[in-house]
Design an enzyme around this catalytic site. Structure first.
Site, PDB file in Angstrom:
ATOM      1  N   PRO A  19      -8.027  -2.931   8.908  1.00  0.00           N
ATOM      2  CA  PRO A  19      -8.727  -4.055   9.547  1.00  0.00           C
ATOM      3  C   PRO A  19      -9.462  -4.968   8.563  1.00  0.00           C
ATOM      4  CG  PRO A  19      -9.851  -1.976  10.002  1.00  0.00           C
ATOM      5  CD  PRO A  19      -8.580  -1.624   9.291  1.00  0.00           C
ATOM      6  N   ASP A  42      -1.426  -4.225  -0.728  1.00  0.00           N
ATOM      7  CA  ASP A  42      -0.573  -3.308  -1.486  1.00  0.00           C
ATOM      8  C   ASP A  42      -1.107  -1.878  -1.434  1.00  0.00           C
ATOM      9  OD1 ASP A  42       0.849  -5.525  -2.135  1.00  0.00           O
ATOM     10  OD2 ASP A  42       0.308  -5.556  -4.256  1.00  0.00           O
ATOM     11  N   GLU A  85      -3.978   0.029  -7.215  1.00  0.00           N
ATOM     12  CA  GLU A  85      -5.102   0.919  -6.915  1.00  0.00           C
ATOM     13  C   GLU A  85      -5.346   1.855  -8.098  1.00  0.00           C
ATOM     14  OE1 GLU A  85      -6.603   0.845  -3.569  1.00  0.00           O
ATOM     15  OE2 GLU A  85      -5.505  -1.029  -3.783  1.00  0.00           O
TER      16      GLU A  85
END
Ligand SMILES: [Mg+2]
Length: 294
Positions: free
Chosen positions: A9, A65, A271
């Site tokens: 979200p 991603d 990440e």
């Protein structure tokens, strides 16, 4: 058909907020049994998909991603051969660009629902999986760059090369590479193993015919430059993909070992990927069925 829809979200500054109603409405318009999960924290998408993937015919994820990275890891760990659809959210989605996914969320949702899945290779990085990039070096620890634009990995790299005023201050890494029967060692500033045509809009893999399902990933290694002139040659080479550059080595692989003499951070799909000294990367050919456009 049973579909699991997992969305982040908060991805892309709450980008899905204004589209959620129409996307869910559209998903429910056919003969669909839909389960919706809004991710609550880091790793949530991974956990939910790992636990639930087997019960569904298709998984559709919406986020950046990082969300895609988690969902792919969840699917890979269940050994699920289910189909994955991806609705990119956020202004920078390196991999989404390479997959030719629509920027418009409703159009991306339509493609995720109606498009044909194609097999795609997935990378294994020690015990974790990655979809399109594993990288270490220079910009991966430039924490102060926070604008969305600069989260694009190679955008950062180009930015980095423009900003460096001295090579003496540049951090270099002693890296040993094992690849096939070859083993070599040198001082590097950057290394990347990728399976993507474009990394953001800035960088095109120089002189490479990139295929997402050929069982091969591209390796990019950048040696430490000796002076500012050498340094200055790297950025333009990466940006244009034209000519040759002695500092930049690019080749294809299905398996490679990277041994660095210190613990430094890696990034997996943008990440944080931990800081292992020894990394074994293998390409798992046609590991996933993903809906994308060539
Ligand atoms: Mg490939």
């Amino acid at each position: 058909m049973k579909i699991l829809f997992v969305y982040n979200p908060v991805a892309g500054q709450l980008q899905i907020k204004n589209h959620l109603w129409s996307i869910i409405n559209y998903f429910c318009s056919g003969d669909i049994e839909l389960t919706v999960h809004a991710t609550q924290e880091n790793k949530d998408a991974y956990k939910v998909v790992k636990k639930q993937a087997g019960k569904y015919d298709k998984i559709i994820c919406c986020g950046g991603d990082g969300t895609l990275h988690e969902v792919v890891n969840g699917m890979m760990e269940t050994g699920s051969s289910r189909v994955l659809g991806f609705i990119p959210a956020g202004s920078v989605n390196d991999f989404a660009t390479s997959l030719n996914l629509p920027r418009n969320m409703e159009q991306a949702a339509r493609l995720a629902m109606e498009g044909q899945p194609k097999s795609i290779d997935i990378g294994k990085f020690n015990d974790e999986y990655f979809t399109y990039v594993a990288a270490f070096g220079v910009f991966t620890d430039i924490g102060y760059i926070t604008t969305q634009e600069m989260k694009n990995l190679l955008g950062r790299l180009a930015y980095f090369f423009q900003g460096v005023k001295s090579v003496a201050l540049m951090k270099t890494y002693r890296v040993k590479i094992r690849h096939g029967n070859e083993e070599f060692e040198d001082e590097y500033i950057y290394g990347m193993v990728s399976n993507t045509v474009l990394v953001g809009s800035l960088y095109k893999m120089p002189n490479q015919d990139v295929q997402l399902d050929d069982g091969l990933f591209e390796v990019t290694l950048i040696k430490a430059p000796n002076d500012l002139i050498e340094l200055g040659s790297i950025g333009p080479y990466l940006l244009t993909g034209k000519g040759d550059n002695d500092l930049v080595k690019i080749f294809k692989t299905n398996s490679i070992e990277v041994i660095i003499d210190e613990q430094i951070p890696w990034t997996l799909d943008g990440e944080y990927g931990g800081n292992p000294k020894t990394v074994k990367i293998e390409v798992i050919e046609k590991a996933l069925n993903l809906i994308y456009q060539e």
